[in-house]
Motif scaffolding. Structure first.
Motif, PDB file in Angstrom:
ATOM      1  N   GLY A   1       0.660  -1.385  -0.170  1.00 44.07           N
ATOM      2  CA  GLY A   1       0.054   0.066  -0.071  1.00 44.07           C
ATOM      3  C   GLY A   1       0.898   1.273   0.174  1.00 44.07           C
ATOM      4  N   TYR A   2       2.150   1.156  -0.184  1.00 46.54           N
ATOM      5  CA  TYR A   2       2.934   2.317  -0.070  1.00 46.54           C
ATOM      6  C   TYR A   2       4.202   1.927  -0.775  1.00 46.54           C
ATOM      7  CZ  TYR A   2       6.162   5.881   1.718  1.00 46.54           C
ATOM      8  OH  TYR A   2       7.055   7.005   1.623  1.00 46.54           O
ATOM      9  N   PRO A   3       4.946   2.516  -1.785  1.00 44.39           N
ATOM     10  CA  PRO A   3       4.622   3.844  -2.146  1.00 44.39           C
ATOM     11  C   PRO A   3       3.292   3.810  -2.915  1.00 44.39           C
ATOM     12  CG  PRO A   3       6.606   2.920  -3.338  1.00 44.39           C
ATOM     13  CD  PRO A   3       6.164   2.014  -2.411  1.00 44.39           C
ATOM     14  N   ARG A   4       2.588   5.045  -2.856  1.00 41.66           N
ATOM     15  CA  ARG A   4       1.367   4.991  -3.993  1.00 41.66           C
ATOM     16  C   ARG A   4       2.012   6.220  -5.207  1.00 41.66           C
ATOM     17  NH1 ARG A   4      -3.497   3.323  -2.428  1.00 41.66           N
ATOM     18  NH2 ARG A   4      -3.460   2.666  -0.168  1.00 41.66           N
ATOM     19  N   ASN A   5       3.208   6.756  -4.831  1.00 43.26           N
ATOM     20  CA  ASN A   5       3.483   7.656  -6.275  1.00 43.26           C
ATOM     21  C   ASN A   5       4.893   7.579  -6.180  1.00 43.26           C
ATOM     22  OD1 ASN A   5       4.362   9.674  -4.084  1.00 43.26           O
ATOM     23  ND2 ASN A   5       2.090  10.296  -3.812  1.00 43.26           N
ATOM     24  N   LEU A   6       5.479   8.386  -7.351  1.00 40.87           N
ATOM     25  CA  LEU A   6       6.882   8.514  -7.252  1.00 40.87           C
ATOM     26  C   LEU A   6       7.631   9.107  -6.315  1.00 40.87           C
ATOM     27  CD1 LEU A   6       9.137   7.684  -9.472  1.00 40.87           C
ATOM     28  CD2 LEU A   6       8.735   9.778 -10.681  1.00 40.87           C
ATOM     29  N   ASP A   7       7.321  10.236  -6.068  1.00 38.72           N
ATOM     30  CA  ASP A   7       7.693  10.902  -4.644  1.00 38.72           C
ATOM     31  C   ASP A   7       7.965   9.974  -3.702  1.00 38.72           C
ATOM     32  OD1 ASP A   7       7.982  13.266  -5.850  1.00 38.72           O
ATOM     33  OD2 ASP A   7       6.346  14.224  -4.988  1.00 38.72           O
ATOM     34  N   GLN A   8       6.775   9.080  -3.207  1.00 39.97           N
ATOM     35  CA  GLN A   8       7.052   8.483  -2.026  1.00 39.97           C
ATOM     36  C   GLN A   8       8.040   7.353  -2.338  1.00 39.97           C
ATOM     37  OE1 GLN A   8       3.040   7.002  -1.282  1.00 39.97           O
ATOM     38  NE2 GLN A   8       2.610   8.739  -0.088  1.00 39.97           N
ATOM     39  N   ALA A   9       8.159   6.497  -3.743  1.00 40.49           N
ATOM     40  CA  ALA A   9       9.132   5.713  -3.989  1.00 40.49           C
ATOM     41  C   ALA A   9      10.567   6.270  -3.858  1.00 40.49           C
ATOM     42  CB  ALA A   9       8.872   5.144  -5.557  1.00 40.49           C
ATOM     43  N   GLU A  10      10.801   7.308  -4.213  1.00 37.81           N
ATOM     44  CA  GLU A  10      12.160   8.156  -3.964  1.00 37.81           C
ATOM     45  C   GLU A  10      12.396   8.122  -2.525  1.00 37.81           C
ATOM     46  OE1 GLU A  10      11.634  11.407  -6.557  1.00 37.81           O
ATOM     47  OE2 GLU A  10      12.308  10.357  -8.291  1.00 37.81           O
ATOM     48  N   THR A  11      11.440   8.556  -1.642  1.00 40.62           N
ATOM     49  CA  THR A  11      11.532   8.506  -0.204  1.00 40.62           C
ATOM     50  C   THR A  11      11.956   7.563   0.486  1.00 40.62           C
ATOM     51  OG1 THR A  11      10.177  10.725  -0.272  1.00 40.62           O
ATOM     52  CG2 THR A  11      10.310   9.580   1.775  1.00 40.62           C
ATOM     53  N   LEU A  12      11.158   6.343  -0.304  1.00 37.03           N
ATOM     54  CA  LEU A  12      11.552   4.849   0.502  1.00 37.03           C
ATOM     55  C   LEU A  12      12.624   4.435   0.373  1.00 37.03           C
ATOM     56  CD1 LEU A  12      10.294   2.472   1.819  1.00 37.03           C
ATOM     57  CD2 LEU A  12       9.495   1.607  -0.309  1.00 37.03           C
ATOM     58  N   SER A  13      13.344   4.982  -0.787  1.00 37.90           N
ATOM     59  CA  SER A  13      14.791   4.462  -1.377  1.00 37.90           C
ATOM     60  C   SER A  13      15.724   5.061  -0.185  1.00 37.90           C
ATOM     61  CB  SER A  13      14.970   4.711  -2.677  1.00 37.90           C
ATOM     62  OG  SER A  13      15.034   5.924  -2.930  1.00 37.90           O
ATOM     63  N   GLU A  14      15.457   6.259   0.212  1.00 31.13           N
ATOM     64  CA  GLU A  14      16.121   6.763   1.530  1.00 31.13           C
ATOM     65  C   GLU A  14      16.190   6.214   2.840  1.00 31.13           C
ATOM     66  OE1 GLU A  14      15.372  10.786   1.035  1.00 31.13           O
ATOM     67  OE2 GLU A  14      15.450  11.042  -0.976  1.00 31.13           O
ATOM     68  N   MET A  15      14.992   5.608   3.109  1.00 31.73           N
ATOM     69  CA  MET A  15      14.479   5.155   4.314  1.00 31.73           C
ATOM     70  C   MET A  15      14.990   3.587   4.528  1.00 31.73           C
ATOM     71  SD  MET A  15      10.477   5.350   4.650  1.00 31.73           S
ATOM     72  CE  MET A  15       9.487   6.748   4.149  1.00 31.73           C
ATOM     73  N   THR A  16      15.234   2.859   3.521  1.00 36.58           N
ATOM     74  CA  THR A  16      15.638   1.409   3.738  1.00 36.58           C
ATOM     75  C   THR A  16      16.076   0.817   2.233  1.00 36.58           C
ATOM     76  OG1 THR A  16      14.777  -0.691   4.662  1.00 36.58           O
ATOM     77  CG2 THR A  16      12.998   0.760   3.301  1.00 36.58           C
ATOM     78  N   ASP A  17      16.591  -0.189   2.091  1.00 37.06           N
ATOM     79  CA  ASP A  17      17.163  -0.985   1.269  1.00 37.06           C
ATOM     80  C   ASP A  17      16.089  -2.191   1.131  1.00 37.06           C
ATOM     81  OD1 ASP A  17      19.244   0.553   0.614  1.00 37.06           O
ATOM     82  OD2 ASP A  17      20.417  -0.651   2.273  1.00 37.06           O
ATOM     83  N   LEU A  18      15.382  -2.232  -0.049  1.00 34.35           N
ATOM     84  CA  LEU A  18      14.689  -3.372  -0.335  1.00 34.35           C
ATOM     85  C   LEU A  18      15.399  -4.562  -0.842  1.00 34.35           C
ATOM     86  CD1 LEU A  18      11.584  -1.498  -2.009  1.00 34.35           C
ATOM     87  CD2 LEU A  18      11.763  -2.362   0.320  1.00 34.35           C
TER      88      LEU A  18
END
Length: 210
Positions: A88-105
């Motif tokens: 359910g997250y990230p729902r948009n590109l901004d959130q995807a970019e933010t997620l990459s700063e938070m954690t490694d998938l």
């Protein structure tokens, strides 16, 4: 270390079912934005300088919780989890970019299902108002005739609403899918197979990449 998994897919693609399987098999936490928001309704967000000081104030008024608040809550939830499947997250590109700063998938799974199949799945859902159980007119009807009689279709499962939900999802999430494809992290799973076949593919993808 437990795997860090992201699962993407339109409404009706089967993310919930597969996330439950992942939790059971790999011992990770299922992190959804809805659950994370509900669990952190009273979190102090005054430092963000927004209209309200807690996420709950947005939710109680039925307003959309701003991206920065969602980002902060997801960050907290992921920090507290040893391993996770994020749904359910990230729902948009901004959130995807933010997620990459938070954690490694370790792995990004995309349950790929054709729009007409999604419409059929979602419009066929029926709710038992007494128990809250969900059934489906084609795949999963209760044996008890009394239960069958009282099933109702939820308002957000009518065809018009379903098509609009899918349209909004595609509009926002296409760039997210492209983002992970370019990063080389995306694994497409054929979501139109049976749930067991989908699970076989999901499990293999995680074992090979995490």
């Amino acid at each position: 270390m437990e795997p860090h998994i992201l699962i993407l897919g339109a409404p009706g693609a089967g993310k919930g079912t597969q996330s439950d399987n992942i939790v059971e098999e790999f011992g990770v936490e299922h992190v959804t934005t809805g659950d994370a928001l509900r669990a952190n309704k009273e979190m102090d967000i005054s430092h963000l300088g927004l209209e309200y000081d807690t996420p709950g104030e947005y939710m109680d008024r039925g307003e959309l919780v701003p991206d920065e608040v969602v980002n902060e809550i997801v960050d907290t939830a992921l920090d507290e989890a040893d391993g996770f499947v994020l749904d359910g997250y990230p729902r948009n590109l901004d959130q995807a970019e933010t997620l990459s700063e938070m954690t490694d998938l370790d792995v990004v799974l995309y349950l790929d299902v054709d729009e007409e199949e999604l419409v059929e799945r979602l419009t066929g859902r029926r709710l038992d108002p007494e128990t809250g159980d969900i059934y489906h007119v084609e795949f999963n009807m209760p044996d008890d005739e009394e239960v069958r009689q009282r099933l109702v279709q939820r308002e957000d499962d009518t065809e018009e609403t379903v098509r609009e939900r899918i349209r909004v999802y595609q509009e926002n999430t296409e760039p997210v899918i492209e983002f992970y494809e370019e990063e080389g992290d995306l694994i497409r799973i054929d979501g139109e197979q049976t749930p067991d076949e989908v699970w076989d593919d999901v499990k293999s993808a995680i074992e090979e990449n995490a």
